[in-house]
Every structure is written in structure tokens, then in C-alpha cells.
Design a protein around this motif. Sequence first.
Motif, mmCIF file in Angstrom:
data_model
loop_
_atom_site.group_PDB
_atom_site.id
_atom_site.type_symbol
_atom_site.label_atom_id
_atom_site.label_comp_id
_atom_site.label_asym_id
_atom_site.label_seq_id
_atom_site.Cartn_x
_atom_site.Cartn_y
_atom_site.Cartn_z
ATOM 1 N N VAL A 109 9.834 -5.479 12.271
ATOM 2 C CA VAL A 109 9.893 -4.985 10.903
ATOM 3 C C VAL A 109 9.471 -3.523 10.863
ATOM 4 O O VAL A 109 8.403 -3.162 11.349
ATOM 5 C CB VAL A 109 8.984 -5.819 9.980
ATOM 6 N N GLN A 110 10.324 -2.691 10.316
ATOM 7 C CA GLN A 110 10.018 -1.273 10.169
ATOM 8 C C GLN A 110 9.721 -0.985 8.704
ATOM 9 O O GLN A 110 10.495 -1.350 7.829
ATOM 10 C CB GLN A 110 11.194 -0.412 10.636
ATOM 11 N N LYS A 111 8.588 -0.359 8.450
ATOM 12 C CA LYS A 111 8.190 -0.044 7.086
ATOM 13 C C LYS A 111 8.797 1.286 6.649
ATOM 14 O O LYS A 111 8.977 2.198 7.461
ATOM 15 C CB LYS A 111 6.666 0.035 6.984
ATOM 16 N N VAL A 112 9.110 1.382 5.356
ATOM 17 C CA VAL A 112 9.637 2.631 4.821
ATOM 18 C C VAL A 112 8.604 3.742 4.970
ATOM 19 O O VAL A 112 8.928 4.878 5.306
ATOM 20 C CB VAL A 112 10.027 2.460 3.334
ATOM 21 N N ILE A 113 7.335 3.404 4.739
ATOM 22 C CA ILE A 113 6.239 4.354 4.934
ATOM 23 C C ILE A 113 5.426 3.884 6.137
ATOM 24 O O ILE A 113 4.792 2.829 6.081
ATOM 25 C CB ILE A 113 5.330 4.441 3.694
ATOM 26 N N PRO A 114 5.426 4.622 7.247
ATOM 27 C CA PRO A 114 4.657 4.196 8.425
ATOM 28 C C PRO A 114 3.162 4.249 8.159
ATOM 29 O O PRO A 114 2.690 5.015 7.313
ATOM 30 C CB PRO A 114 5.070 5.214 9.499
ATOM 31 N N ASN A 115 2.410 3.429 8.886
ATOM 32 C CA ASN A 115 0.961 3.365 8.683
ATOM 33 C C ASN A 115 0.290 4.717 8.862
ATOM 34 O O ASN A 115 -0.692 5.033 8.189
ATOM 35 C CB ASN A 115 0.348 2.343 9.646
ATOM 36 N N ALA A 116 0.826 5.530 9.784
ATOM 37 C CA ALA A 116 0.215 6.835 10.049
ATOM 38 C C ALA A 116 0.276 7.757 8.837
ATOM 39 O O ALA A 116 -0.512 8.701 8.725
ATOM 40 C CB ALA A 116 0.906 7.500 11.241
ATOM 41 N N ALA A 117 1.212 7.475 7.929
ATOM 42 C CA ALA A 117 1.365 8.331 6.751
ATOM 43 C C ALA A 117 0.519 7.867 5.575
ATOM 44 O O ALA A 117 0.467 8.535 4.546
ATOM 45 C CB ALA A 117 2.837 8.376 6.334
ATOM 46 N N ASN A 138 -19.990 21.622 -4.814
ATOM 47 C CA ASN A 138 -19.327 20.477 -4.200
ATOM 48 C C ASN A 138 -18.388 19.792 -5.193
ATOM 49 O O ASN A 138 -18.761 19.553 -6.350
ATOM 50 C CB ASN A 138 -20.356 19.458 -3.701
ATOM 51 N N TYR A 139 -17.193 19.485 -4.719
ATOM 52 C CA TYR A 139 -16.208 18.803 -5.556
ATOM 53 C C TYR A 139 -15.675 17.589 -4.792
ATOM 54 O O TYR A 139 -15.412 17.667 -3.592
ATOM 55 C CB TYR A 139 -15.048 19.736 -5.912
ATOM 56 N N LEU A 140 -15.535 16.489 -5.510
ATOM 57 C CA LEU A 140 -15.060 15.254 -4.891
ATOM 58 C C LEU A 140 -13.547 15.149 -5.030
ATOM 59 O O LEU A 140 -13.003 15.286 -6.127
ATOM 60 C CB LEU A 140 -15.720 14.037 -5.557
ATOM 61 N N GLU A 141 -12.870 14.910 -3.899
ATOM 62 C CA GLU A 141 -11.434 14.666 -3.897
ATOM 63 C C GLU A 141 -11.189 13.238 -3.432
ATOM 64 O O GLU A 141 -11.692 12.827 -2.388
ATOM 65 C CB GLU A 141 -10.706 15.634 -2.952
ATOM 66 N N LEU A 142 -10.433 12.471 -4.207
ATOM 67 C CA LEU A 142 -10.113 11.089 -3.858
ATOM 68 C C LEU A 142 -8.644 10.968 -3.480
ATOM 69 O O LEU A 142 -7.779 11.568 -4.117
ATOM 70 C CB LEU A 142 -10.417 10.162 -5.040
ATOM 71 N N ASN A 143 -8.385 10.201 -2.438
ATOM 72 C CA ASN A 143 -6.998 9.941 -2.057
ATOM 73 C C ASN A 143 -6.365 8.977 -3.049
ATOM 74 O O ASN A 143 -6.985 8.002 -3.473
ATOM 75 C CB ASN A 143 -6.933 9.335 -0.652
ATOM 76 N N ASP A 144 -5.143 9.249 -3.428
ATOM 77 C CA ASP A 144 -4.433 8.395 -4.364
ATOM 78 C C ASP A 144 -2.965 8.362 -3.952
ATOM 79 O O ASP A 144 -2.569 9.003 -2.974
ATOM 80 C CB ASP A 144 -4.586 8.915 -5.798
ATOM 81 N N ALA A 145 -2.151 7.634 -4.670
ATOM 82 C CA ALA A 145 -0.741 7.522 -4.298
ATOM 83 C C ALA A 145 0.134 7.356 -5.531
ATOM 84 O O ALA A 145 -0.309 6.846 -6.565
ATOM 85 C CB ALA A 145 -0.530 6.335 -3.354
ATOM 86 N N MET A 146 1.359 7.808 -5.415
ATOM 87 C CA MET A 146 2.361 7.603 -6.456
ATOM 88 C C MET A 146 3.600 7.050 -5.749
ATOM 89 O O MET A 146 4.183 7.712 -4.889
ATOM 90 C CB MET A 146 2.692 8.921 -7.158
ATOM 91 N N HIS A 147 3.957 5.819 -6.039
ATOM 92 C CA HIS A 147 5.016 5.132 -5.304
ATOM 93 C C HIS A 147 6.361 5.240 -6.021
ATOM 94 O O HIS A 147 6.452 5.011 -7.225
ATOM 95 C CB HIS A 147 4.671 3.650 -5.124
ATOM 96 N N THR A 148 7.376 5.570 -5.246
ATOM 97 C CA THR A 148 8.746 5.551 -5.750
ATOM 98 C C THR A 148 9.645 5.007 -4.643
ATOM 99 O O THR A 148 9.914 5.702 -3.659
ATOM 100 C CB THR A 148 9.229 6.959 -6.159
ATOM 101 N N PHE A 149 10.071 3.761 -4.765
ATOM 102 C CA PHE A 149 10.970 3.162 -3.788
ATOM 103 C C PHE A 149 12.350 3.018 -4.416
ATOM 104 O O PHE A 149 12.473 2.730 -5.610
ATOM 105 C CB PHE A 149 10.450 1.788 -3.345
ATOM 106 N N TYR A 150 13.376 3.219 -3.623
ATOM 107 C CA TYR A 150 14.733 3.128 -4.154
ATOM 108 C C TYR A 150 15.708 2.800 -3.031
ATOM 109 O O TYR A 150 15.378 2.895 -1.848
ATOM 110 C CB TYR A 150 15.134 4.457 -4.822
ATOM 111 N N ARG A 151 16.893 2.395 -3.391
ATOM 112 C CA ARG A 151 17.961 2.141 -2.431
ATOM 113 C C ARG A 151 19.000 3.252 -2.563
ATOM 114 O O ARG A 151 19.314 3.669 -3.676
ATOM 115 C CB ARG A 151 18.629 0.791 -2.696
ATOM 116 N N ARG A 152 19.502 3.712 -1.441
ATOM 117 C CA ARG A 152 20.545 4.740 -1.488
ATOM 118 C C ARG A 152 21.756 4.267 -0.690
ATOM 119 O O ARG A 152 21.623 3.709 0.394
ATOM 120 C CB ARG A 152 20.037 6.070 -0.939
ATOM 121 N N SER A 153 22.902 4.478 -1.248
ATOM 122 C CA SER A 153 24.136 4.058 -0.590
ATOM 123 C C SER A 153 24.595 5.128 0.397
ATOM 124 O O SER A 153 24.498 6.327 0.129
ATOM 125 C CB SER A 153 25.230 3.828 -1.634
#
Length: 357
Positions: free
Chosen positions: A32-40, A55-70
Motif C-alpha cells: 500500500v502506497q500512501k498519497v502522503i508519505p510518512n516522512a512528509a 519566545n513564541y510558540l509554533e504548533l504543527n498543524d495540517a490542512m487536508h485536501t484529497f482529490y482524484r484526477r483523471s
Amino acid sequence: MARAARSHNMAWSLSSKTRPRERGRKEMAKKVQKVIPNAAVPPAEGRTVTIEGENYLELNDAMHTFYRRSMGELSPFFLALRDDKKIIGAKCSKCGIVRVPPMAWFCPDCDFAPAKAVEVSDRGKMLFTPPITYFANSMFQEQVPFGRGRVVPDGADTGLSVNLYTTTGILVPGIFKKGTEVKLVFRNNRYGKITDIFGLPASELSEKQLAKKGLLESEIDWEAAVEPKMPAATKKAAAHFEKAFKNLKKVVDDLNKCERAKKDIEGWKRTILVKTPGGKFVIAIDNGDLSVKKGATTKQDFTMVANNLDTVLKGLAYEGSLTEAIMKADLWISKNIEFMTVFKLERMARSLARSRK
């Protein structure tokens, strides 16, 4: 236009002995190959950034957009790669030009005369000398280093853009040039992407491999890399090795004391045999721990050959670059895929240097 594309697709599929879906299931036990590899994918934790003393705190977050392309009209090309291990092009019914990949089924040079699908060879020549990518983003880290160039397959009139590799160890300038004969090799696991194939110098393969259609990457001997010749061993070289190795152990001790550097090799295990004119030693990476030991081993994951131990020492001390040494042929590794390990070692050196600021 869409109807014409479907008819080409159907004609190519029905001309095969087995339907693509059935053959695909039988031939490939895909992992199984993931669209987003674990390293990313970044860790959930954030970091503290200091700007002008605050000092400023930066938090990791994500915005997901998955789609199919022909793949549209290019579908016959990618289906042939995935299911048939074949490379097809579009041959104009009027002028006879063969375009690979078949970007259009109507010839733009002949008042849009219709084209038909034809198979071309998996052998060809480099259209130009390709550049080499040594550093890539996380999506392509596991593929570097690779060349990127256009190969004109025999029977085609245009160039096909592919990644390029070598079986001689690390890919360096000079292996591929304009006019170099290339064999296109198929990945074991194929998904209908251009990365389902890659190029190798024809000179590195046997006549049997060159003649075989649909040659798979698993049929290539990736362990056959020939080590470069080192300068002759001398008493002076041996004495220098002893002195440099003591300094190397100090650098490794410092790296192991740096938590930031240790994180760079978390989850990574490698045993590396390093050969120099003055002697041999082993670098061991064990899930966050780094060690060096004089002597040889027969259980290495890969081999490094350095003209001078200082090359490795300076790379780990952040006083030089292991990557640059590879590019200049001052350092050689036996497996191209292990460039990822070199990258991790360089990242450790950088992390230690930054922690001291």
C-alpha cells in the motif's frame, strides 16, 4: 475528443491477451502506497522560536485536501505502463511522427489528422545531459539522488521525461550524457505514473537484460557496484588514520550528547563499512545512537570509500559536506538508495552546530 480517447484506450486494452485489471492483480502484490508519505508528516509537537529576545510558540498543524484526477487522453499510456509493462506513443496517420508520451491523439502538424497507439522500444538515447537532484523535499527524499532527463525511445520521435539511476553506487556527473544509451526499467509496484519506469545506462546491463522486454527493477543486481581504487596504503596514511579516528570519536561523542542530533536518526538502523587508505572502521546507526569502531565487518548495509578519513570527519563535524564530497568523487557509497543515510548524518552535524549557537 473524449469519445476518440476512449476508443484508443479500448483498442489497446482489447489487443492484449488478458484484461489489464485481471493481469494487474495477478502480477503485482502491491504494498500500500500512501498519497502522503510518512516522512512528509510532521510530529504533533511544536517548537519555540526566539525573535528579538521573545519566545513564541509554533504548533504543527495540517490542512487536508484529497482529490482524484483523471489522466484523460493520456490514460492509454499510463495503463500500458502499469498493466502491460509497455511504452506506447501516438503515431500520426499522415506524417508518421511518433510522439511519446501520446499527449494528443490528433497531430497538430497535420491539420489534426488522427493518430493511433503504437508500442515503442524500452531502449533509447539521452536527448541531453541531465541535471542531478541531490536535495529534494520530503515527498522525494527516498528517491535522491536521481537524474532527470529526456530519453528518446527507439521508434519514437520525441523525448520521454524519466528519472535516471545507476548500479555503480551513487549517481554522479558524467554517467549520463547526451547520446548515452539507456534502458528503461519498470518498477515492481506500478501505479500508473511516470515514475513506474526509470532509466539505467545500457552499458551497466547484460545483453540478456537489454533484450528483455518489460525488465523489472528486481531483476537488476544492485549489489554489483565496483569500488573505486584507493591510494596505496602507507605508514604515513596509517598514522594519519589513527589521529583522525581519535578526533572522529570525539565528534561522535558530542553528537550523541545532543538530543536534537539524536532525533535526526531516530528509527534508523544502518551498519556502514568505511574504507580509507589508512584503515577501515564501522559506523553504526542504531535508533538514535551513533557509534564508530575500528576494524571491518561482513554485515554492512552498504560501504563507503573515502580517499581520506578527514572527508568523513569534516562532514560529521560540520566543517565540510559529505554530499559535496560525493559529487567530487572524494567519497563513494555502494548503494544509491543509501544517500538518505548520508543526508541523515549531515543533518546530525547541522543540528549539533545549531545547538551550540
